[in-house]
Design a protein around this motif. Sequence first.
Motif, short mmCIF file in Angstrom:
data_model
loop_
_atom_site.label_atom_id
_atom_site.label_comp_id
_atom_site.label_asym_id
_atom_site.label_seq_id
_atom_site.Cartn_x
_atom_site.Cartn_y
_atom_site.Cartn_z
N PRO A 1 4.10 -8.79 40.74
CA PRO A 1 4.78 -9.81 39.67
C PRO A 1 4.69 -11.21 40.57
N ARG B 1 2.84 -14.39 38.74
CA ARG B 1 3.42 -15.60 38.37
C ARG B 1 2.55 -16.93 38.74
N CYS B 2 1.76 -16.82 39.83
CA CYS B 2 0.95 -17.76 40.25
C CYS B 2 -0.56 -18.12 39.63
N GLN C 1 -3.35 -17.96 36.33
CA GLN C 1 -3.50 -18.05 35.08
C GLN C 1 -4.66 -17.39 34.39
N ASP D 1 2.36 -23.58 38.90
CA ASP D 1 3.14 -22.45 39.35
C ASP D 1 3.33 -22.02 40.57
N THR E 1 6.94 -24.12 41.08
CA THR E 1 8.01 -23.29 40.26
C THR E 1 8.79 -22.49 41.25
N GLN F 1 10.64 -19.27 43.00
CA GLN F 1 10.42 -17.97 42.69
C GLN F 1 11.57 -17.25 43.28
#
Length: 140
Positions: free
Chosen positions: A110, A114-115, A117, A134, A138, A140
């Motif tokens: 995960p 999240r990082c 695309q 991200d 972003t 985390q």
Amino acid sequence: MARTLVTFRVAGILFGVDVAVVREVLQDQAMEPAPRAPEAVLGIVNLRGRILGVTDVRARMALPPAASGSWTSIVVEGSEGQDVLRVDTVGDVVSVPDGAELAIPDTTPPAIVRCVQGAYEVEGHLLLVVDLSDLLYTDQ
């Protein structure tokens, strides 16, 4: 139209970032500490008078620390200015055709999902495309 990516490896995983956002590649750049910075920010570098933050891609993706002290940096242009990504090695520039994007494998941790695309197959290897927003901006 093909998508052109600069490839790099972190913990043996092949990643790519759009060639249009890459400004330069640096080897073992001198770095100063950045007090009270997030854990993934290793420090700052002075690059020809510009002070840039250095993000440890391993830490952002919850990967184990590197065993060796040698590393490479990629200067990228993010949505909030230039930043430096600390990676293990920089590879080639590759082109991937439109429509060839793969699903990110379900087995991808995960913190990495999240990082990224998207994913592509390049020369028999899975290449994960980094989402700079991200990765860099972003929490985390």
